[in-house]
Design a protein around this motif. Sequence first.
Motif, mmCIF file in Angstrom:
data_model
loop_
_atom_site.group_PDB
_atom_site.id
_atom_site.type_symbol
_atom_site.label_atom_id
_atom_site.label_comp_id
_atom_site.label_asym_id
_atom_site.label_seq_id
_atom_site.Cartn_x
_atom_site.Cartn_y
_atom_site.Cartn_z
ATOM 1 N N THR A 251 7.285 27.587 10.188
ATOM 2 C CA THR A 251 6.437 26.947 11.190
ATOM 3 C C THR A 251 6.216 25.465 10.899
ATOM 4 O O THR A 251 5.960 24.692 11.814
ATOM 5 C CB THR A 251 5.066 27.649 11.289
ATOM 6 N N SER A 252 6.318 25.059 9.618
ATOM 7 C CA SER A 252 6.235 23.631 9.301
ATOM 8 C C SER A 252 7.020 23.359 8.026
ATOM 9 O O SER A 252 7.278 24.262 7.226
ATOM 10 C CB SER A 252 4.786 23.168 9.142
ATOM 11 N N LEU A 253 7.414 22.077 7.853
ATOM 12 C CA LEU A 253 8.311 21.695 6.771
ATOM 13 C C LEU A 253 7.724 20.534 5.973
ATOM 14 O O LEU A 253 7.091 19.635 6.524
ATOM 15 C CB LEU A 253 9.672 21.263 7.333
ATOM 16 N N THR A 254 8.005 20.551 4.660
ATOM 17 C CA THR A 254 7.644 19.445 3.783
ATOM 18 C C THR A 254 8.777 19.239 2.784
ATOM 19 O O THR A 254 9.256 20.203 2.180
ATOM 20 C CB THR A 254 6.347 19.744 3.006
ATOM 21 N N MET A 255 9.208 17.991 2.611
ATOM 22 C CA MET A 255 10.277 17.676 1.669
ATOM 23 C C MET A 255 9.684 17.105 0.390
ATOM 24 O O MET A 255 8.909 16.138 0.431
ATOM 25 C CB MET A 255 11.254 16.669 2.274
ATOM 26 N N ILE A 256 10.034 17.697 -0.758
ATOM 27 C CA ILE A 256 9.577 17.216 -2.062
ATOM 28 C C ILE A 256 10.783 17.149 -2.981
ATOM 29 O O ILE A 256 11.330 18.187 -3.372
ATOM 30 C CB ILE A 256 8.500 18.129 -2.675
ATOM 31 N N ASP A 257 11.233 15.940 -3.321
ATOM 32 C CA ASP A 257 12.359 15.752 -4.244
ATOM 33 C C ASP A 257 13.568 16.584 -3.834
ATOM 34 O O ASP A 257 14.179 17.302 -4.646
ATOM 35 C CB ASP A 257 11.941 16.109 -5.677
ATOM 36 N N ASN A 258 13.923 16.483 -2.551
ATOM 37 C CA ASN A 258 15.087 17.180 -1.989
ATOM 38 C C ASN A 258 14.997 18.701 -2.099
ATOM 39 O O ASN A 258 16.011 19.400 -2.059
ATOM 40 C CB ASN A 258 16.390 16.678 -2.614
ATOM 41 N N GLN A 259 13.797 19.182 -2.225
ATOM 42 C CA GLN A 259 13.535 20.597 -2.042
ATOM 43 C C GLN A 259 12.696 20.755 -0.778
ATOM 44 O O GLN A 259 11.666 20.087 -0.622
ATOM 45 C CB GLN A 259 12.802 21.194 -3.244
ATOM 46 N N LEU A 260 13.157 21.625 0.103
ATOM 47 C CA LEU A 260 12.497 21.833 1.379
ATOM 48 C C LEU A 260 11.491 22.977 1.231
ATOM 49 O O LEU A 260 11.875 24.119 0.979
ATOM 50 C CB LEU A 260 13.535 22.163 2.458
ATOM 51 N N TYR A 261 10.202 22.651 1.362
ATOM 52 C CA TYR A 261 9.157 23.666 1.326
ATOM 53 C C TYR A 261 8.896 24.119 2.763
ATOM 54 O O TYR A 261 8.492 23.326 3.617
ATOM 55 C CB TYR A 261 7.889 23.109 0.683
ATOM 56 N N ILE A 262 9.157 25.391 3.004
ATOM 57 C CA ILE A 262 9.098 25.940 4.355
ATOM 58 C C ILE A 262 7.865 26.821 4.480
ATOM 59 O O ILE A 262 7.778 27.898 3.878
ATOM 60 C CB ILE A 262 10.369 26.762 4.663
ATOM 61 N N SER A 263 6.882 26.360 5.237
ATOM 62 C CA SER A 263 5.685 27.157 5.494
ATOM 63 C C SER A 263 5.942 28.077 6.680
ATOM 64 O O SER A 263 6.571 27.675 7.663
ATOM 65 C CB SER A 263 4.490 26.258 5.831
ATOM 66 N N HIS A 264 5.428 29.287 6.575
ATOM 67 C CA HIS A 264 5.557 30.215 7.702
ATOM 68 C C HIS A 264 4.286 31.027 7.852
ATOM 69 O O HIS A 264 3.891 31.760 6.940
ATOM 70 C CB HIS A 264 6.746 31.158 7.516
ATOM 71 N N TYR A 265 3.626 30.852 8.992
ATOM 72 C CA TYR A 265 2.506 31.720 9.340
ATOM 73 C C TYR A 265 2.945 32.597 10.494
ATOM 74 O O TYR A 265 3.318 32.104 11.562
ATOM 75 C CB TYR A 265 1.266 30.920 9.735
ATOM 76 N N ASP A 266 2.944 33.902 10.279
ATOM 77 C CA ASP A 266 3.365 34.865 11.286
ATOM 78 C C ASP A 266 2.138 35.267 12.104
ATOM 79 O O ASP A 266 1.243 35.964 11.601
ATOM 80 C CB ASP A 266 3.983 36.087 10.609
ATOM 81 N N TYR A 267 2.100 34.802 13.367
ATOM 82 C CA TYR A 267 0.941 35.070 14.211
ATOM 83 C C TYR A 267 0.848 36.545 14.603
ATOM 84 O O TYR A 267 -0.216 37.012 15.025
ATOM 85 C CB TYR A 267 0.986 34.197 15.465
ATOM 86 N N ASN A 268 1.940 37.284 14.488
ATOM 87 C CA ASN A 268 1.915 38.703 14.828
ATOM 88 C C ASN A 268 1.327 39.558 13.716
ATOM 89 O O ASN A 268 0.608 40.523 13.968
ATOM 90 C CB ASN A 268 3.333 39.189 15.163
ATOM 91 N N THR A 269 1.638 39.190 12.464
ATOM 92 C CA THR A 269 1.149 39.976 11.325
ATOM 93 C C THR A 269 0.042 39.279 10.550
ATOM 94 O O THR A 269 -0.507 39.854 9.606
ATOM 95 C CB THR A 269 2.306 40.278 10.360
ATOM 96 N N SER A 270 -0.280 38.014 10.929
ATOM 97 C CA SER A 270 -1.303 37.211 10.242
ATOM 98 C C SER A 270 -0.986 37.046 8.757
ATOM 99 O O SER A 270 -1.880 37.052 7.906
ATOM 100 C CB SER A 270 -2.697 37.827 10.418
ATOM 101 N N SER A 271 0.310 36.897 8.439
ATOM 102 C CA SER A 271 0.719 36.715 7.049
ATOM 103 C C SER A 271 1.196 35.289 6.815
ATOM 104 O O SER A 271 1.737 34.650 7.722
ATOM 105 C CB SER A 271 1.832 37.699 6.682
ATOM 106 N N SER A 272 0.986 34.802 5.587
ATOM 107 C CA SER A 272 1.343 33.436 5.217
ATOM 108 C C SER A 272 2.336 33.451 4.071
ATOM 109 O O SER A 272 2.227 34.277 3.156
ATOM 110 C CB SER A 272 0.093 32.662 4.780
ATOM 111 N N ALA A 273 3.313 32.525 4.117
ATOM 112 C CA ALA A 273 4.310 32.453 3.054
ATOM 113 C C ALA A 273 4.873 31.039 2.956
ATOM 114 O O ALA A 273 4.888 30.296 3.943
ATOM 115 C CB ALA A 273 5.447 33.448 3.287
ATOM 116 N N VAL A 274 5.329 30.678 1.755
ATOM 117 C CA VAL A 274 6.027 29.417 1.536
ATOM 118 C C VAL A 274 7.309 29.721 0.781
ATOM 119 O O VAL A 274 7.281 30.364 -0.279
ATOM 120 C CB VAL A 274 5.181 28.409 0.737
#
Length: 349
Positions: A251-274
């Motif tokens: 759902t959103s992205l952040t770049m840190i030293d050429n590593q892509l941190y991928i945030s995901h909030y699942d609105y169907n299950t209300s779960s969060s992950a990176v």
Amino acid sequence: MNSIKYILVALVFLTACKKEEAEPLPEGGYSNGILVLNEGLFQLNNSSLSWIDLETEDVRQNLFLNTNNRPLGDTGNDMILYGNKIYITVTGSSTVEILDKSSLKSIKQIPFNYNGQAQEPRNITTHQGKVFVSSFDGYVSAIDTSSLQITKRIKVGRNPEGVCISNNSLFVANSGGLDNGNPDTTVFEIDLSSLVVVDTFVVGANPGSICADDYNNVYVVKRGDYGANPSEVVRINTVDKSVVNLGIPGTSLTMIDNQLYISHYDYNTSSSAVAIYNCSDQTMQNPSFINNQDISTLYGVSPYQSNQLICFDAMNFTNSGYLRFFNSSGQLTNSINVGLNPNSIIHYE
């Protein structure tokens, strides 16, 4: 940020936590701390700034109001530090606030109303003395950081949001998010020398968050419809012009030293992950760096110091949110309560 929470506007006064306010610090007093932009809720004019003292962990609320004797406005969407100035897009109020970094006093408020139409500024990036602001009216505006004037308006796609720089180009994600059931699907490339659109990439429905690595790749989240068409990460190679759906939920992205941190909030299950994606070899480094660990509603991530990460926790969108601090092993190390829907930070060292 995403606008799902707008449906909760009517609940805010029933459930929002009362926060203690504090006087602003004297000029030059802001150091060893974190400035937080709290988005607030749409049409309630309650965006705010919080200050966290990292030595004591004391939190000062409503700093913009207390410093400038007026509210920040409606829906503070993005914040960036460039030079000694802070730029904040306030979407609902259709303004860009420019603050002095050392005092948080407003230097200038730029109205984003062109020919009487509210432009609704969204996201910000910077390049060589200019601040580029996307706005829902279908344009990117260039602000000269010396004169603090808008010097150029560039026509892009429908309801542009995420913006990033790669090489000498500005990439703009055109969401079309205000056209219900008919999203845009494109990312535009703008040459920064001429400030004209030079290429278009079709990435899928409702593109939003976007960022670039050092290997000529731009990554964008195509958010789909939050249902049958899932939210996934798409890679654009700016050299061979290829577009590849990586099939990674995000759902959103952040770049840190050429590593892509991928945030995901699942609105169907209300779960969060990176997840962490290695951009140098194009492999998934850690699909579960953070997996629903002590986060209620993941609203994005930000780098913090060396090998640390801050996750924005919006809670239920109507109670004050938290900054969740994680170490390089993905372990929660601290949580600090701030304002309503935190979405951006600036770290003062």
